[in-house]
Design a protein around this motif. Sequence first.
Motif, PDB file in Angstrom:
ATOM      1  N   LEU A 152      -2.465  -3.747   1.570  1.00  0.00           N
ATOM      2  CA  LEU A 152      -3.900  -3.517   1.428  1.00  0.00           C
ATOM      3  C   LEU A 152      -4.515  -4.844   1.020  1.00  0.00           C
ATOM      4  CD1 LEU A 152      -5.761  -1.044   1.696  1.00  0.00           C
ATOM      5  CD2 LEU A 152      -5.657  -0.778  -0.773  1.00  0.00           C
ATOM      6  N   ASN A 153      -5.663  -5.187   1.590  1.00  0.00           N
ATOM      7  CA  ASN A 153      -6.234  -6.503   1.279  1.00  0.00           C
ATOM      8  C   ASN A 153      -6.652  -6.592  -0.188  1.00  0.00           C
ATOM      9  OD1 ASN A 153      -9.108  -5.777   0.915  1.00  0.00           O
ATOM     10  ND2 ASN A 153      -9.048  -5.273   3.092  1.00  0.00           N
ATOM     11  N   GLU A 154      -6.779  -7.812  -0.660  1.00  0.00           N
ATOM     12  CA  GLU A 154      -7.023  -8.066  -2.082  1.00  0.00           C
ATOM     13  C   GLU A 154      -8.311  -7.408  -2.579  1.00  0.00           C
ATOM     14  OE1 GLU A 154      -5.010  -9.286  -4.115  1.00  0.00           O
ATOM     15  OE2 GLU A 154      -3.658 -10.666  -3.093  1.00  0.00           O
ATOM     16  N   GLU A 155      -9.365  -7.498  -1.777  1.00  0.00           N
ATOM     17  CA  GLU A 155     -10.662  -7.000  -2.224  1.00  0.00           C
ATOM     18  C   GLU A 155     -10.626  -5.496  -2.479  1.00  0.00           C
ATOM     19  OE1 GLU A 155     -15.347  -6.864  -0.754  1.00  0.00           O
ATOM     20  OE2 GLU A 155     -13.828  -7.823   0.487  1.00  0.00           O
ATOM     21  N   VAL A 156     -10.064  -4.752  -1.546  1.00  0.00           N
ATOM     22  CA  VAL A 156     -10.011  -3.294  -1.693  1.00  0.00           C
ATOM     23  C   VAL A 156      -8.985  -2.893  -2.730  1.00  0.00           C
ATOM     24  CG1 VAL A 156      -9.538  -1.123  -0.506  1.00  0.00           C
ATOM     25  CG2 VAL A 156     -10.774  -2.949   0.681  1.00  0.00           C
ATOM     26  N   SER A 157      -7.830  -3.541  -2.732  1.00  0.00           N
ATOM     27  CA  SER A 157      -6.729  -3.125  -3.607  1.00  0.00           C
ATOM     28  C   SER A 157      -7.005  -3.366  -5.088  1.00  0.00           C
ATOM     29  CB  SER A 157      -5.446  -3.849  -3.203  1.00  0.00           C
ATOM     30  OG  SER A 157      -5.563  -5.244  -3.430  1.00  0.00           O
ATOM     31  N   SER A 158      -7.938  -4.252  -5.403  1.00  0.00           N
ATOM     32  CA  SER A 158      -8.183  -4.610  -6.805  1.00  0.00           C
ATOM     33  C   SER A 158      -8.527  -3.396  -7.673  1.00  0.00           C
ATOM     34  CB  SER A 158      -9.296  -5.647  -6.900  1.00  0.00           C
ATOM     35  OG  SER A 158     -10.508  -5.130  -6.381  1.00  0.00           O
ATOM     36  N   LYS A 159      -9.153  -2.369  -7.069  1.00  0.00           N
ATOM     37  CA  LYS A 159      -9.534  -1.177  -7.830  1.00  0.00           C
ATOM     38  C   LYS A 159      -8.395  -0.174  -7.963  1.00  0.00           C
ATOM     39  CE  LYS A 159     -14.320  -1.392  -6.123  1.00  0.00           C
ATOM     40  NZ  LYS A 159     -15.363  -0.650  -5.356  1.00  0.00           N
ATOM     41  N   TYR A 160      -7.305  -0.422  -7.217  1.00  0.00           N
ATOM     42  CA  TYR A 160      -6.247   0.581  -7.160  1.00  0.00           C
ATOM     43  C   TYR A 160      -4.865   0.007  -7.470  1.00  0.00           C
ATOM     44  CZ  TYR A 160     -10.042   2.928  -4.721  1.00  0.00           C
ATOM     45  OH  TYR A 160     -11.255   3.477  -4.384  1.00  0.00           O
ATOM     46  N   LEU A 161      -4.831  -1.194  -8.057  1.00  0.00           N
ATOM     47  CA  LEU A 161      -3.545  -1.794  -8.395  1.00  0.00           C
ATOM     48  C   LEU A 161      -2.845  -0.978  -9.477  1.00  0.00           C
ATOM     49  CD1 LEU A 161      -4.445  -5.596  -8.417  1.00  0.00           C
ATOM     50  CD2 LEU A 161      -3.072  -4.364  -6.717  1.00  0.00           C
ATOM     51  N   LEU A 162      -1.554  -0.809  -9.318  1.00  0.00           N
ATOM     52  CA  LEU A 162      -0.785   0.022 -10.236  1.00  0.00           C
ATOM     53  C   LEU A 162      -0.280  -0.767 -11.428  1.00  0.00           C
ATOM     54  CD1 LEU A 162       1.240   1.973  -7.546  1.00  0.00           C
ATOM     55  CD2 LEU A 162      -0.467   2.946  -9.085  1.00  0.00           C
ATOM     56  N   GLN A 163      -0.379  -0.152 -12.601  1.00  0.00           N
ATOM     57  CA  GLN A 163       0.214  -0.710 -13.801  1.00  0.00           C
ATOM     58  C   GLN A 163       1.674  -0.284 -13.889  1.00  0.00           C
ATOM     59  OE1 GLN A 163      -2.024   0.145 -17.383  1.00  0.00           O
ATOM     60  NE2 GLN A 163      -3.936   0.287 -16.238  1.00  0.00           N
ATOM     61  N   TYR A 223       0.861  -1.185   0.000  1.00  0.00           N
ATOM     62  CA  TYR A 223       0.000   0.000   0.000  1.00  0.00           C
ATOM     63  C   TYR A 223       0.896   1.233   0.000  1.00  0.00           C
ATOM     64  CZ  TYR A 223      -4.207   2.731   1.239  1.00  0.00           C
ATOM     65  OH  TYR A 223      -5.270   3.601   1.238  1.00  0.00           O
ATOM     66  N   ILE A 224       0.991   1.907  -1.136  1.00  0.00           N
ATOM     67  CA  ILE A 224       1.859   3.072  -1.255  1.00  0.00           C
ATOM     68  C   ILE A 224       1.099   4.325  -0.856  1.00  0.00           C
ATOM     69  CG2 ILE A 224       3.238   4.478  -2.830  1.00  0.00           C
ATOM     70  CD1 ILE A 224       3.776   1.981  -4.465  1.00  0.00           C
ATOM     71  N   ARG A 225       1.616   4.977   0.192  1.00  0.00           N
ATOM     72  CA  ARG A 225       1.006   6.208   0.702  1.00  0.00           C
ATOM     73  C   ARG A 225       1.905   7.392   0.398  1.00  0.00           C
ATOM     74  NH1 ARG A 225       1.780   4.087   6.377  1.00  0.00           N
ATOM     75  NH2 ARG A 225       3.554   3.284   5.194  1.00  0.00           N
ATOM     76  N   ILE A 226       1.389   8.568   0.625  1.00  0.00           N
ATOM     77  CA  ILE A 226       2.159   9.772   0.349  1.00  0.00           C
ATOM     78  C   ILE A 226       3.428   9.814   1.203  1.00  0.00           C
ATOM     79  CG2 ILE A 226       1.001  11.244   2.051  1.00  0.00           C
ATOM     80  CD1 ILE A 226       0.967  13.449  -0.104  1.00  0.00           C
ATOM     81  N   THR A 227       3.357   9.241   2.417  1.00  0.00           N
ATOM     82  CA  THR A 227       4.515   9.232   3.309  1.00  0.00           C
ATOM     83  C   THR A 227       5.566   8.214   2.899  1.00  0.00           C
ATOM     84  OG1 THR A 227       3.276   7.738   4.764  1.00  0.00           O
ATOM     85  CG2 THR A 227       3.248  10.085   5.318  1.00  0.00           C
ATOM     86  N   ASP A 228       5.250   7.333   1.965  1.00  0.00           N
ATOM     87  CA  ASP A 228       6.216   6.336   1.500  1.00  0.00           C
ATOM     88  C   ASP A 228       7.128   6.889   0.413  1.00  0.00           C
ATOM     89  OD1 ASP A 228       5.337   4.188   3.117  1.00  0.00           O
ATOM     90  OD2 ASP A 228       3.637   3.876   1.788  1.00  0.00           O
ATOM     91  N   GLY A 266       7.045  -4.889  -7.288  1.00  0.00           N
ATOM     92  CA  GLY A 266       6.061  -5.857  -6.840  1.00  0.00           C
ATOM     93  C   GLY A 266       4.663  -5.255  -6.875  1.00  0.00           C
ATOM     94  N   ARG A 267       3.666  -6.099  -6.669  1.00  0.00           N
ATOM     95  CA  ARG A 267       2.290  -5.610  -6.718  1.00  0.00           C
ATOM     96  C   ARG A 267       2.078  -4.508  -5.690  1.00  0.00           C
ATOM     97  NH1 ARG A 267      -2.490  -9.124  -6.170  1.00  0.00           N
ATOM     98  NH2 ARG A 267      -1.383 -10.025  -4.386  1.00  0.00           N
ATOM     99  N   ALA A 268       1.357  -3.467  -6.130  1.00  0.00           N
ATOM    100  CA  ALA A 268       1.137  -2.341  -5.221  1.00  0.00           C
ATOM    101  C   ALA A 268      -0.159  -1.630  -5.569  1.00  0.00           C
ATOM    102  CB  ALA A 268       2.306  -1.362  -5.287  1.00  0.00           C
ATOM    103  N   ALA A 269      -0.785  -1.074  -4.541  1.00  0.00           N
ATOM    104  CA  ALA A 269      -1.953  -0.199  -4.694  1.00  0.00           C
ATOM    105  C   ALA A 269      -1.565   1.146  -4.100  1.00  0.00           C
ATOM    106  CB  ALA A 269      -3.158  -0.787  -3.984  1.00  0.00           C
ATOM    107  N   PHE A 270      -2.348   2.177  -4.417  1.00  0.00           N
ATOM    108  CA  PHE A 270      -1.963   3.512  -3.945  1.00  0.00           C
ATOM    109  C   PHE A 270      -3.082   4.167  -3.148  1.00  0.00           C
ATOM    110  CE2 PHE A 270      -4.062   4.145  -7.926  1.00  0.00           C
ATOM    111  CZ  PHE A 270      -4.581   5.441  -7.955  1.00  0.00           C
TER     112      PHE A 270
END
Length: 445
Positions: free
Chosen positions: A294-305, A274-279, A329-333
Motif C-alpha cells: 500500500l502506498n505511503e500516503e494511504v498506509s500512514s493511517k493504517y500502519l500496524l503497531q 498490505y494485509i488483507r483478509i485473504t492473507d 516488517g511494516r504493514a497496513a491492514f
Amino acid sequence: MREMKDSRISWIGAMPANWQTGRIKDVIGVLTDYTANGSFGDLAKNVTYLDYEDYARLVRLTDLRENLQNAGVYVDEDAYEYLGKSKLFGGEILVANVGAYAGLFCEMPQPNMPATLGPNMYLIRTNNVMEAHYLYYLGNTSMVQEQLKQKAISSAQPKLNKTDVKTVYISIPSVPDQHRISTYLDAKCAEIDALTADIQSQIDTLEQYKRSVITEAVTKGLNRDVEMKESGIEWINKIPISWNVTRLKYVLKEPMKYGATESGIPYEESLPRYIRITDITSDGKLKDDGKLSLNEEVSSKYLLQDKTLLFARSGGTVGKAFLYRKEYGRAAFAGYLISAITDSDKVLPEWLYYYVNSSAYWEWVSRIFTQATIQNIGADKYSDMPLPICSDIDMQRQIIKYLDAKCGQIDTLISEKQDQLSTLNSYKKSLIYEYVTGKKEVPAV
C-alpha cells in the motif's frame, strides 16, 4: 520392457510406442456450460424441503468438493427441463473455469435426484476415444493443470474459455489401456487416500487437543486447586475466584478500527505490506505468497503497531484472528479486518490472542452467527465480547509462557503430520503422472 518413443510434447516426454497424442478436443463428445441453453435468472433458489418431483440439484464446484452433501442450491423442474444437455447423469467430467480452482477436473458421481450443471464449470462428455474416468486422472496431473493455468486469462481472477480447455495437449493410449490404468490407479490412490485420511484425523485430534489446552488455561488458569466462581457467562462457565469477566472494549487502548478500503499495489519491500483478509490462513498465520503493498500516503493511517490483533469480520475466515508482530516488517491492514490494541496494564495481547483460539471464544462466535442473517462480526460486536482475565499481569505472563511451550510442542507434531500429508500428496501426483504418460506399466495380474 515396452518400446518407447518421443511424444514430442515436453510435459509427456517418452511414452509407449503404440500410444497417440492429441488435444482434449480430440476426446470430447460434448463440451458445454450452464449458459448453453439460457441463463438461470431467478430460477436458482435455496430450499430447505425438497420434493424430488419438483426440484433438481444445481451442482456447483463446492458441492462436488463436499461430496454432494444435502445442503445446496436447487432449480425447479421447468428450469431443469429447459437446460437440456446440461443435465447430469453421473460420470461426466466437470472443469472449473473461473477463480482459484480454474482448471480443476472433477468427476460427477451418480446423483440421487435430477441434477444439472451449475455456474462456472464446463461439462465434458468424452467420445469413444477416451474413458471419462481416465480423463479425470489425466486432467488433474500437474502438467495439464500447468497448461490450464498458463491459458487462464490474467485479470481480476483466472478464467478459462472453452478453447483454453480444448487445446490442452494430452496422451491418448488405447481404451483398454486407459481402463487398466484407471482401475489400477483407483486401487493405489484409495490406499494413499486411506493413509491421508488417517493422518488428517490425527491432525484434527491434535488441533482439538491444542484448543482444549488453551481453553483450560485462559478460563481456569494453571492451578487446579484454586477456588472457583461462576463467571456469569454460560460458555465460559467457572473461573478462578480472583479473575474477572469484562468486555473487550474495556481493556483496549483505543476503539477498534477498520482497515483501508483501497486496492493494493504490486509488492515492494520499501513499502508497507498490505494485509488483507485473504492473507490470513485458517489457523491465524500470515501467507507468504500473493503479497501486495500500500502506498505511503494511504498506509500512514493504517500502519500496524507491534502486537496488534487483527480480527476478520466477514467471509470464510470470519472470527479468525492474527497477531501482528514487528518482525513481519511494516504493514497496513485492509477494510475487512478490524484492529484491536490492548492496554498491557490490563491484558497482554498474547492473552487475548490465546483466548480467541479457545473453545469459549468460538462458542461466542457461533452464537453471534445464530443471531445474524449473514456471517459478519463488526467492531461493535467484537468490542462487546465477554473476556475472562486474570488481573495479575505476572500470572498472565506465566500462563502465556506455559501455552507457548505446550502449544509449540503440539504445533511441532502437527507440522510433522502435515509434512507427511505433503509427501503423500506428492507421491500420489507422481504416481498418476507416471502411469498416464506410460512411464510405468500396470503390473500383470
